[in-house]
Design a protein around this motif. Structure first.
Motif, PDB file in Angstrom:
ATOM      1  N   LEU A  60       4.585  44.118  61.343  1.00  0.00           N
ATOM      2  CA  LEU A  60       5.016  43.523  62.615  1.00  0.00           C
ATOM      3  C   LEU A  60       5.451  42.077  62.426  1.00  0.00           C
ATOM      4  O   LEU A  60       6.439  41.619  63.018  1.00  0.00           O
ATOM      5  CB  LEU A  60       3.894  43.619  63.652  1.00  0.00           C
ATOM      6  CG  LEU A  60       3.577  45.021  64.175  1.00  0.00           C
ATOM      7  CD1 LEU A  60       2.388  44.987  65.133  1.00  0.00           C
ATOM      8  CD2 LEU A  60       4.800  45.619  64.879  1.00  0.00           C
ATOM      9  N   ASP A  61       4.724  41.333  61.600  1.00  0.00           N
ATOM     10  CA  ASP A  61       5.112  39.943  61.309  1.00  0.00           C
ATOM     11  C   ASP A  61       6.476  39.900  60.627  1.00  0.00           C
ATOM     12  O   ASP A  61       7.304  39.030  60.911  1.00  0.00           O
ATOM     13  CB  ASP A  61       4.061  39.272  60.409  1.00  0.00           C
ATOM     14  CG  ASP A  61       2.757  38.997  61.147  1.00  0.00           C
ATOM     15  OD1 ASP A  61       2.768  39.045  62.395  1.00  0.00           O
ATOM     16  OD2 ASP A  61       1.741  38.748  60.468  1.00  0.00           O
ATOM     17  N   GLN A  62       6.705  40.839  59.698  1.00  0.00           N
ATOM     18  CA  GLN A  62       7.984  40.873  58.991  1.00  0.00           C
ATOM     19  C   GLN A  62       9.137  41.209  59.939  1.00  0.00           C
ATOM     20  O   GLN A  62      10.228  40.660  59.836  1.00  0.00           O
ATOM     21  CB  GLN A  62       7.919  41.892  57.855  1.00  0.00           C
ATOM     22  CG  GLN A  62       9.178  41.968  56.996  1.00  0.00           C
ATOM     23  CD  GLN A  62       9.386  40.739  56.142  1.00  0.00           C
ATOM     24  OE1 GLN A  62       8.548  39.838  56.118  1.00  0.00           O
ATOM     25  NE2 GLN A  62      10.514  40.683  55.461  1.00  0.00           N
ATOM     26  N   VAL A  63       8.891  42.138  60.865  1.00  0.00           N
ATOM     27  CA  VAL A  63       9.910  42.491  61.859  1.00  0.00           C
ATOM     28  C   VAL A  63      10.255  41.288  62.717  1.00  0.00           C
ATOM     29  O   VAL A  63      11.432  41.015  63.014  1.00  0.00           O
ATOM     30  CB  VAL A  63       9.430  43.663  62.734  1.00  0.00           C
ATOM     31  CG1 VAL A  63      10.370  43.869  63.914  1.00  0.00           C
ATOM     32  CG2 VAL A  63       9.344  44.939  61.910  1.00  0.00           C
ATOM     33  N   ALA A  64       9.235  40.530  63.134  1.00  0.00           N
ATOM     34  CA  ALA A  64       9.470  39.328  63.949  1.00  0.00           C
ATOM     35  C   ALA A  64      10.276  38.295  63.178  1.00  0.00           C
ATOM     36  O   ALA A  64      11.189  37.662  63.708  1.00  0.00           O
ATOM     37  CB  ALA A  64       8.133  38.737  64.401  1.00  0.00           C
ATOM     38  N   ALA A  65       9.939  38.116  61.892  1.00  0.00           N
ATOM     39  CA  ALA A  65      10.667  37.148  61.064  1.00  0.00           C
ATOM     40  C   ALA A  65      12.118  37.578  60.890  1.00  0.00           C
ATOM     41  O   ALA A  65      13.030  36.754  60.938  1.00  0.00           O
ATOM     42  CB  ALA A  65       9.991  37.012  59.706  1.00  0.00           C
ATOM     43  N   LYS A  66      12.332  38.872  60.686  1.00  0.00           N
ATOM     44  CA  LYS A  66      13.689  39.374  60.516  1.00  0.00           C
ATOM     45  C   LYS A  66      14.489  39.221  61.807  1.00  0.00           C
ATOM     46  O   LYS A  66      15.683  38.934  61.796  1.00  0.00           O
ATOM     47  CB  LYS A  66      13.650  40.833  60.085  1.00  0.00           C
ATOM     48  CG  LYS A  66      15.018  41.397  59.734  1.00  0.00           C
ATOM     49  CD  LYS A  66      14.893  42.827  59.220  1.00  0.00           C
ATOM     50  CE  LYS A  66      16.275  43.372  58.849  1.00  0.00           C
ATOM     51  NZ  LYS A  66      16.207  44.760  58.366  1.00  0.00           N
ATOM     52  N   SER A  67      13.840  39.392  62.941  1.00  0.00           N
ATOM     53  CA  SER A  67      14.505  39.231  64.221  1.00  0.00           C
ATOM     54  C   SER A  67      14.985  37.807  64.416  1.00  0.00           C
ATOM     55  O   SER A  67      16.037  37.548  64.984  1.00  0.00           O
ATOM     56  CB  SER A  67      13.566  39.631  65.362  1.00  0.00           C
ATOM     57  OG  SER A  67      14.173  39.406  66.613  1.00  0.00           O
ATOM     58  N   ASP A  68      14.195  36.831  63.920  1.00  0.00           N
ATOM     59  CA  ASP A  68      14.603  35.430  64.028  1.00  0.00           C
ATOM     60  C   ASP A  68      15.802  35.129  63.139  1.00  0.00           C
ATOM     61  O   ASP A  68      16.629  34.273  63.449  1.00  0.00           O
ATOM     62  CB  ASP A  68      13.446  34.494  63.642  1.00  0.00           C
ATOM     63  CG  ASP A  68      12.435  34.369  64.772  1.00  0.00           C
ATOM     64  OD1 ASP A  68      12.814  34.692  65.914  1.00  0.00           O
ATOM     65  OD2 ASP A  68      11.286  33.975  64.504  1.00  0.00           O
ATOM     66  N   GLU A  69      15.902  35.832  61.999  1.00  0.00           N
ATOM     67  CA  GLU A  69      17.016  35.577  61.082  1.00  0.00           C
ATOM     68  C   GLU A  69      18.336  36.022  61.686  1.00  0.00           C
ATOM     69  O   GLU A  69      19.332  35.332  61.624  1.00  0.00           O
ATOM     70  CB  GLU A  69      16.789  36.298  59.750  1.00  0.00           C
ATOM     71  CG  GLU A  69      15.685  35.691  58.913  1.00  0.00           C
ATOM     72  CD  GLU A  69      15.457  36.503  57.638  1.00  0.00           C
ATOM     73  OE1 GLU A  69      16.106  37.563  57.496  1.00  0.00           O
ATOM     74  OE2 GLU A  69      14.643  36.083  56.814  1.00  0.00           O
ATOM     75  N   THR A  70      18.362  37.233  62.249  1.00  0.00           N
ATOM     76  CA  THR A  70      19.567  37.738  62.885  1.00  0.00           C
ATOM     77  C   THR A  70      19.360  37.688  64.387  1.00  0.00           C
ATOM     78  O   THR A  70      18.792  38.581  64.980  1.00  0.00           O
ATOM     79  CB  THR A  70      19.853  39.188  62.454  1.00  0.00           C
ATOM     80  OG1 THR A  70      19.903  39.236  61.033  1.00  0.00           O
ATOM     81  CG2 THR A  70      21.160  39.687  63.046  1.00  0.00           C
TER      82      THR A  70
END
Length: 439
Positions: A60-70
């Protein structure tokens, strides 16, 4: 007699352990796959023996980080009774920047006055502060980096400014072809088949028996499709640090201008290239009766002959006279003055033989410098697209004209702006166009 405890079934324990491990591994790979995370991320969790519960948290943390990138910029809901304060502030900052770019095109609004004179870096710091980020003690580089990669409004502000400057330049570019061409919308990128309508069958007298005879429409088919054109512009953190406003105002404006030029290149390229039509003959061809056999200078006599040739064009049955009336006189830049003199309304000739007929004076002159590269003497007549098809151009539905998208940069440390145009054009009917090679 006391019963002795049996030794544990080591094989059963080992089996349960293997099953638990398989469940853990399959769960991790399944979750990361469904959430479109990299396989290397899942492999790392598996190798480190991370539990399922802990893996879920890390995923879930990785998904949130990826969402911030794109980042995507959704529409913000507006409460009843007024605009969202965040939107109002964002628009005010964008207006202040646009006013710096061009005070005449973008007058300063009252809400933007408080941001007038602020540098890009100061506006970035302001946006971070409004988002609750403490910028005290941060270096210029840190402020620029966080403004571009945070939940602040600054990326949206840059996107809004870039969009408006690009669109303004795109709309301001003169498109001379739009007067005699017809615009349509394409639903997809597949080939579009355009029927070149022939004449409707003539009405026949109905006899006493009341029988109506059937007729058919002649038709010929032309096809073309929309193509995608695009480039990517990057706004880096160096842009903010250097307060380089031109990087996301003038550069996008130049892209807007070049996109509009591309449209004109495509459409006028049809005129100059003289491509083949569906019948195998060139657009301007003696078989089509829309090409003068001998070139003549632009004057009353030659225009009159061209007009007569268009009027005598027939339908696909080669018999029905269409009486096509020209509406535009198209010339290269080298003949612009001569064309304007020819159709001038206020000339009083000394001799009757020099009178320009009213029907010629009603032609609207169109001067296009792209024609000069092919010929400085050739001139054209074109009918109104409301009377008969000439050239048709199309945008992808929902993407009319220049379109831009913004995301946080992957290849650059900043914001990437993608400019895109979905556009296509094709000559649909030759009977609404006429060419004289000139002399």
């Amino acid at each position: 007699m006391t019963m002795m405890s049996l030794p544990p079934d080591t094989e059963a324990v080992a089996t349960r352990a293997r099953e638990a491990e398989r469940d853990r591994v399959s769960t991790i790979y399944d979750l990361t796959g469904r959430l479109n995370l990299e396989r290397s991320f899942a492999e790392d969790l598996v190798k480190r023996g991370v539990s399922v519960d802990e893996s879920r948290r890390l995923i879930l943390d990785q998904v949130a980080a990826k969402s911030d990138e794109t980042r995507t910029f959704p529409h913000v809901s507006v409460p009843l009774g007024g605009r969202d304060e965040r939107i109002t502030r964002r628009d005010a900052v964008a207006n202040a920047l646009l006013h710096r770019y061009s005070p005449t095109l973008f007058p300063l609004e009252d809400a933007a006055r408080q941001y007038r004179g602020m540098t890009l870096l100061e506006l970035a710091r302001e946006s971070l502060g409004n988002a609750g980020v403490n910028t005290r003690g941060l270096s210029r580089d840190e402020v620029a980096t966080r403004a571009l990669h945070s939940t602040s409004d600054f990326p949206e502000i840059l996107s809004a400014v870039t969009n408006k400057t690009l669109r303004q330049a795109y709309d301001a570019y003169p498109r001379t072809f739009a007067l005699f061409c017809r615009q349509v919308l394409a639903t997809d990128f597949k080939s579009m088949h355009r029927v070149q309508l022939g004449e409707a069958p003539q009405l026949l007298e109905v006899g006493e028996s009341g029988e109506f005879k059937r007729g058919t429409l002649g038709e010929s088919k032309e096809s073309y499709k929309v193509k995608t054109y695009g480039r990517v512009v990057a706004i880096t953190r160096q842009t903010l640090i250097n307060d380089d406003l031109d990087a996301f105002t003038r550069i996008p404006a130049m892209y807007g201008n070049s996109i509009a030029q591309l449209e004109s290149d495509v459409v006028w390229g049809i005129i100059t290239a003289n491509p083949a039509m569906a019948d195998g003959n060139a657009l301007f061809h003696t078989t089509h009766k829309n090409l003068a056999g001998t070139g003549a200078a632009l004057d009353v006599g030659s225009v009159g002959a061209a007009r007569a040739a268009m009027a005598k064009q027939t339908g696909l049955d080669k018999k029905t006279v269409l009486n096509v009336r020209p509406a535009f006189l198209i010339v290269p830049a080298s003949l612009e003055l001569k064309a304007e003199q020819l159709v001038a309304q206020n000339l009083v000739p000394a001799a009757t033989s020099s009178v320009v007929p009213q029907s010629i004076r009603t032609l609207a002159p169109i001067s296009e410098p792209r024609l000069d590269a092919a010929s400085e003497t050739a001139w054209y007549l074109a009918a109104s697209p409301n009377q008969i098809d000439t050239i048709e151009y199309a945008y992808l539905e929902g993407q009319q004209g220049a379109y831009i998208e913004t995301r946080n940069g992957f290849d650059v440390d900043g914001v990437e702006i993608k400019c895109r145009l979905d556009f296509g054009a094709k000559a649909i009917d030759w009977r609404g166009l006429y060419k004289n090679p000139g002399a």
